[in-house]
Design a protein around this motif. Structure first.
Motif, PDB file in Angstrom:
ATOM      1  N   SER A   6       6.850  -8.378  13.027  1.00 45.55           N
ATOM      2  CA  SER A   6       6.014  -7.413  13.754  1.00 45.55           C
ATOM      3  C   SER A   6       5.265  -6.489  12.789  1.00 45.55           C
ATOM      4  O   SER A   6       5.609  -6.347  11.621  1.00 45.55           O
ATOM      5  N   LYS A   7       4.255  -5.830  13.318  1.00 47.27           N
ATOM      6  CA  LYS A   7       3.471  -4.872  12.536  1.00 47.27           C
ATOM      7  C   LYS A   7       4.351  -3.727  12.028  1.00 47.27           C
ATOM      8  O   LYS A   7       4.208  -3.287  10.891  1.00 47.27           O
ATOM      9  N   ALA A   8       5.276  -3.254  12.854  1.00 45.84           N
ATOM     10  CA  ALA A   8       6.176  -2.162  12.447  1.00 45.84           C
ATOM     11  C   ALA A   8       7.068  -2.603  11.282  1.00 45.84           C
ATOM     12  O   ALA A   8       7.302  -1.830  10.347  1.00 45.84           O
ATOM     13  N   GLU A   9       7.552  -3.834  11.340  1.00 48.05           N
ATOM     14  CA  GLU A   9       8.385  -4.350  10.255  1.00 48.05           C
ATOM     15  C   GLU A   9       7.575  -4.489   8.972  1.00 48.05           C
ATOM     16  O   GLU A   9       8.088  -4.211   7.880  1.00 48.05           O
ATOM     17  N   LEU A  10       6.327  -4.887   9.091  1.00 43.24           N
ATOM     18  CA  LEU A  10       5.466  -4.995   7.916  1.00 43.24           C
ATOM     19  C   LEU A  10       5.195  -3.631   7.288  1.00 43.24           C
ATOM     20  O   LEU A  10       5.179  -3.493   6.068  1.00 43.24           O
ATOM     21  N   GLU A  11       4.990  -2.619   8.117  1.00 46.10           N
ATOM     22  CA  GLU A  11       4.788  -1.261   7.606  1.00 46.10           C
ATOM     23  C   GLU A  11       6.030  -0.776   6.866  1.00 46.10           C
ATOM     24  O   GLU A  11       5.936  -0.146   5.817  1.00 46.10           O
ATOM     25  N   GLU A  12       7.191  -1.086   7.428  1.00 51.25           N
ATOM     26  CA  GLU A  12       8.443  -0.705   6.779  1.00 51.25           C
ATOM     27  C   GLU A  12       8.586  -1.423   5.438  1.00 51.25           C
ATOM     28  O   GLU A  12       8.966  -0.812   4.437  1.00 51.25           O
ATOM     29  N   LEU A  13       8.274  -2.703   5.404  1.00 56.42           N
ATOM     30  CA  LEU A  13       8.353  -3.468   4.164  1.00 56.42           C
ATOM     31  C   LEU A  13       7.404  -2.902   3.117  1.00 56.42           C
ATOM     32  O   LEU A  13       7.767  -2.774   1.941  1.00 56.42           O
ATOM     33  N   LYS A  14       6.198  -2.541   3.511  1.00 56.55           N
ATOM     34  CA  LYS A  14       5.243  -1.942   2.583  1.00 56.55           C
ATOM     35  C   LYS A  14       5.831  -0.694   1.943  1.00 56.55           C
ATOM     36  O   LYS A  14       5.746  -0.492   0.733  1.00 56.55           O
ATOM     37  N   GLY A  15       6.463   0.151   2.746  1.00 53.73           N
ATOM     38  CA  GLY A  15       7.101   1.358   2.217  1.00 53.73           C
ATOM     39  C   GLY A  15       8.229   1.035   1.251  1.00 53.73           C
ATOM     40  O   GLY A  15       8.364   1.673   0.197  1.00 53.73           O
ATOM     41  N   PHE A  16       9.050   0.043   1.596  1.00 52.29           N
ATOM     42  CA  PHE A  16      10.133  -0.380   0.708  1.00 52.29           C
ATOM     43  C   PHE A  16       9.581  -0.886  -0.619  1.00 52.29           C
ATOM     44  O   PHE A  16      10.100  -0.562  -1.688  1.00 52.29           O
TER      45      PHE A  16
END
Length: 79
Positions: A6-16
């Protein structure tokens, strides 16, 4: 059919990824090699510019390469 992220998971991954690279100084190429993911895909993760929805397998490989534990929940199960 491949499972996607999902888009939310991708945003979280970007932050990580940003935090990991800032703290370790590792390059996107080094992380991609360790994860077994194409450098282009890793760059897309880091820039938040993925085309479509990436496969779950690449998402998990990337998380593991930066030391994150993963939990996969199959919400299609009959539990």
């Amino acid at each position: 059919m491949a499972t996607v992220v999902s888009k939310a998971e991708l945003e979280e991954l970007k932050g990580f990824l940003d935090a990991y690279i800032d703290s370790t100084g590792e390059s996107v190429t080094e992380i991609a090699n360790r994860a077994g993911v194409n450098r282009r895909i890793m760059s897309e993760f880091r820039n938040g510019s993925t085309k479509g929805s990436p496969q779950l397998e690449n998402y998990i490989r990337t998380l593991r390469a930066i030391g994150k534990k993963t939990i996969v929940v199959d919400d299609n199960s009959d539990l």
